[in-house]
Write a protein that holds these residues in place. Structure first.
Motif, PDB file in Angstrom:
ATOM      1  N   ALA A  74       0.839  -1.202   0.000  1.00 31.35           N
ATOM      2  CA  ALA A  74       0.000   0.000   0.000  1.00 31.35           C
ATOM      3  C   ALA A  74       0.872   1.249   0.000  1.00 31.35           C
ATOM      4  N   PHE A  75       0.671   2.105  -0.985  1.00 33.83           N
ATOM      5  CA  PHE A  75       1.434   3.350  -1.068  1.00 33.83           C
ATOM      6  C   PHE A  75       0.792   4.412  -0.184  1.00 33.83           C
ATOM      7  N   GLU A  76       1.647   5.185   0.480  1.00 29.34           N
ATOM      8  CA  GLU A  76       1.215   6.321   1.288  1.00 29.34           C
ATOM      9  C   GLU A  76       1.541   7.601   0.517  1.00 29.34           C
ATOM     10  N   PHE A  77       0.529   8.165  -0.144  1.00 30.37           N
ATOM     11  CA  PHE A  77       0.787   9.341  -0.975  1.00 30.37           C
ATOM     12  C   PHE A  77       1.182  10.541  -0.126  1.00 30.37           C
ATOM     13  N   GLY A  78       0.747  10.574   1.116  1.00 28.53           N
ATOM     14  CA  GLY A  78       1.106  11.685   1.992  1.00 28.53           C
ATOM     15  C   GLY A  78       2.578  11.734   2.341  1.00 28.53           C
ATOM     16  N   PHE A  79       3.299  10.645   2.078  1.00 26.09           N
ATOM     17  CA  PHE A  79       4.737  10.611   2.343  1.00 26.09           C
ATOM     18  C   PHE A  79       5.468  10.936   1.047  1.00 26.09           C
ATOM     19  N   LEU A  80       5.794  12.218   0.875  1.00 29.03           N
ATOM     20  CA  LEU A  80       6.533  12.691  -0.309  1.00 29.03           C
ATOM     21  C   LEU A  80       5.878  12.232  -1.602  1.00 29.03           C
ATOM     22  N   GLY A  81       4.550  12.339  -1.644  1.00 29.50           N
ATOM     23  CA  GLY A  81       3.823  12.007  -2.870  1.00 29.50           C
ATOM     24  C   GLY A  81       3.881  10.552  -3.254  1.00 29.50           C
ATOM     25  N   GLY A  82       4.077   9.679  -2.259  1.00 24.80           N
ATOM     26  CA  GLY A  82       4.153   8.257  -2.582  1.00 24.80           C
ATOM     27  C   GLY A  82       5.300   7.922  -3.507  1.00 24.80           C
ATOM     28  N   SER A  83       6.339   8.750  -3.493  1.00 27.59           N
ATOM     29  CA  SER A  83       7.436   8.581  -4.455  1.00 27.59           C
ATOM     30  C   SER A  83       8.328   7.399  -4.088  1.00 27.59           C
ATOM     31  N   LEU A  84       9.007   6.878  -5.112  1.00 27.58           N
ATOM     32  CA  LEU A  84       9.893   5.731  -4.939  1.00 27.58           C
ATOM     33  C   LEU A  84      11.326   6.202  -4.763  1.00 27.58           C
ATOM     34  N   GLY A  85      11.935   5.779  -3.651  1.00 24.11           N
ATOM     35  CA  GLY A  85      13.343   5.997  -3.419  1.00 24.11           C
ATOM     36  C   GLY A  85      14.018   4.664  -3.136  1.00 24.11           C
ATOM     37  N   ALA A  86      15.266   4.718  -2.748  1.00 24.85           N
ATOM     38  CA  ALA A  86      16.016   3.484  -2.505  1.00 24.85           C
ATOM     39  C   ALA A  86      15.397   2.667  -1.379  1.00 24.85           C
ATOM     40  N   ARG A  87      14.965   3.326  -0.299  1.00 26.22           N
ATOM     41  CA  ARG A  87      14.366   2.594   0.804  1.00 26.22           C
ATOM     42  C   ARG A  87      13.006   2.023   0.416  1.00 26.22           C
ATOM     43  N   THR A  88      12.286   2.717  -0.463  1.00 23.49           N
ATOM     44  CA  THR A  88      11.039   2.164  -1.003  1.00 23.49           C
ATOM     45  C   THR A  88      11.340   0.882  -1.763  1.00 23.49           C
ATOM     46  N   GLY A  89      12.392   0.930  -2.584  1.00 27.27           N
ATOM     47  CA  GLY A  89      12.785  -0.262  -3.339  1.00 27.27           C
ATOM     48  C   GLY A  89      13.133  -1.421  -2.437  1.00 27.27           C
ATOM     49  N   ASP A  90      13.797  -1.125  -1.291  1.00 27.84           N
ATOM     50  CA  ASP A  90      14.122  -2.188  -0.342  1.00 27.84           C
ATOM     51  C   ASP A  90      12.852  -2.864   0.159  1.00 27.84           C
ATOM     52  N   ARG A  91      11.870  -2.063   0.509  1.00 29.88           N
ATOM     53  CA  ARG A  91      10.619  -2.615   1.038  1.00 29.88           C
ATOM     54  C   ARG A  91       9.870  -3.412  -0.025  1.00 29.88           C
ATOM     55  N   LEU A  92       9.843  -2.891  -1.238  1.00 31.31           N
ATOM     56  CA  LEU A  92       9.141  -3.598  -2.308  1.00 31.31           C
ATOM     57  C   LEU A  92       9.813  -4.939  -2.609  1.00 31.31           C
ATOM     58  N   GLU A  93      11.141  -4.945  -2.670  1.00 29.09           N
ATOM     59  CA  GLU A  93      11.857  -6.189  -2.932  1.00 29.09           C
ATOM     60  C   GLU A  93      11.595  -7.205  -1.826  1.00 29.09           C
ATOM     61  N   ALA A  94      11.577  -6.756  -0.593  1.00 29.96           N
ATOM     62  CA  ALA A  94      11.317  -7.661   0.521  1.00 29.96           C
ATOM     63  C   ALA A  94       9.903  -8.226   0.461  1.00 29.96           C
TER      64      ALA A  94
END
Length: 444
Positions: A74-94
């Motif tokens: 689930a994306f949280e748009f309120g957190f920097l527009g739901g943008s993807l960064g390196a830590r986002t990628g870590d969570r998605l990969e996991a």
């Protein structure tokens, strides 16, 4: 614009009860102000965390949706527009890795503006990580469903959204590769909506929030029920007697009173859901594709409706068959077309390539494919949907190398010989059985 919900509100909208088990965040912390040392980036993240209660732009965990356990992203748009960064990628990969290890489907509840500017190319390359995880999950035979929230733009749309097996969208959601701040000034905003993406064949359906849990649950149940048994051909719904002549067979198949694909699908399935579109910009109402429940198991279907089939229809059917093949779900195809669309627009849309792709999808399927000709079987435009060695016919159908009228014209015969040409082509159900090109006539 659709109502915007937080990541956890969206999870609550689709999950059974309150049983959402969040996956632990991967270890590690970003360096000061991120990989680019962007001034003020840490402060922006801190403000986003305080505002949303989240530490990143995605929340990942497991829950049951109408009884089926799945990994939810689930994306949280309120957190920097739901943008993807390196830590986002870590969570998605996991999250994807957990899904594969535990043989769970993936449901992505997407709401993102794209890649994170403060991390530059490091952020953009997360799309490659996501794509790789999606491919590995696909190869593992696990379904992926996306729910397109408002907004779904940029790389999030081009990976988790458009790359899903089934894409559902909330009404009025902004959906498109180009976000609102980077489009041409004169761009039509109506083109960047959930409804426009469904119309263009890039998403499957618009679903109201109140129906989302039930719809997701139906999809998850259907897509997680593999079976090695082939689909049984439907019983005939029309005439039961065999035609006397070839021309009789043609006339019966062309009768407006003959049962069409929708009647066969309604009689065959207790529940069914449709996919829509070829993911290349096109849809064809003359090709119905989806998954249904028959005697407690899932069967995929691709059914012609009696009209000339357009390239988008063939590509949608190929998409359906390849998805069913990956998930181990048997396929039923219903043939009913006078032939492939042969106008100039069909040629510009790649009719030949689309038909070739469907031939390849059927030929390469490891899952069993069963075909029933329920009306007209016109030339290669019909044969492309037919299973070699497992095609059946109804008593009020015919199958021909080409329509008798066109065969007579090609052979330079006068119009009065059309009926005789139909006999010579041996297009009747009983002729097809005798020739060995079909297995049998259903009901006989």
């Amino acid at each position: 614009m659709t109502e915007r919900r937080s990541a956890r509100e969206t999870v609550a909208l689709v999950a059974d009860g309150s049983a959402f088990t969040e996956l632990p965040a991967p270890p590690g912390e970003p360096g000061p102000d991120g990989p680019l040392r962007w001034p003020g980036y840490d402060a922006s993240r801190a403000r986003a965390a305080e505002r949303t209660g989240e530490r990143e732009s995605v929340v990942c965990g497991t829950a049951r949706v109408e009884g089926t356990r799945a990994v939810l992203i689930a994306f949280e748009f309120g957190f920097l527009g739901g943008s993807l960064g390196a830590r986002t990628g870590d969570r998605l990969e996991a999250a994807y890795t957990y899904a594969r290890e535990h043989r769970l489907p993936v449901v992505a509840l997407v709401a993102t503006g794209g890649s994170r500017m403060q991390e530059g190319m490091v952020a953009l390359t997360q799309l490659q990580r996501v794509a790789r995880q999606s491919v590995l999950t696909r190869e593992a035979g696990l379904p992926q469903i996306a729910v397109l929230r408002d907004p779904t733009t940029g790389g999030g749309w081009a990976t988790l959204g458009a790359g899903a097996d089934v894409a559902l969208a909330l009404p009025g959601a902004q959906v498109g590769f180009a976000g609102s701040r980077v489009r041409p000034a004169d761009a039509d905003p109506a083109a960047y909506t959930a409804e426009a993406q469904v119309a263009a064949g890039a998403a499957d359906a618009v679903v109201r929030p109140g129906e989302l849990r039930r719809t997701l649950g139906r999809w998850l149940r259907l897509l997680t029920s593999p079976s090695a048994e082939p689909a049984t051909p439907p019983e005939p719904l029309g005439a039961r007697d065999l035609p006397a002549t070839g021309w009789d067979a043609v006339q019966r198949a062309r009768s407006p009173r003959r049962p069409r694909a929708t009647a066969y699908l309604d009689a065959y399935f207790t529940d069914r859901l449709a996919i829509s579109g070829d993911r290349c910009g096109g849809t064809d109402d003359g090709m119905l594709c989806g998954f249904g429940e028959r005697d407690g198991r899932t069967v995929a279907y691709a059914a012609q409706t009696g009209t000339a089939t357009h390239p988008a229809g063939y590509r949608t059917a190929a998409r359906l068959i390849r998805l069913a093949d990956r998930l181990g779900i048997p396929v039923l195809t219903l043939v009913d077309t006078p032939g492939a669309a042969n106008d100039a627009e069909a040629e510009r849309q790649g009719a030949g390539a689309a038909i070739a792709d469907l031939f390849a999808a059927v030929a390469g399927a490891r899952t069993p494919v069963t075909t029933l000709v329920i009306g007209e079987g016109g030339s290669g435009g019909a044969l492309a949907l037919a299973a070699p060695g497992n095609t059946w016919v109804t008593p009020d159908s015919y199958f021909s190398v080409i329509a008798p009228e066109l065969a007579a014209a090609i052979l330079k015969r006068p119009a009065r010989e059309v009926e005789a040409t139909a006999d010579r082509l041996r297009v009747r159900p009983q002729d097809l059985v005798e020739l060995g090109v079909v297995r049998g006539t259903v009901g006989w």
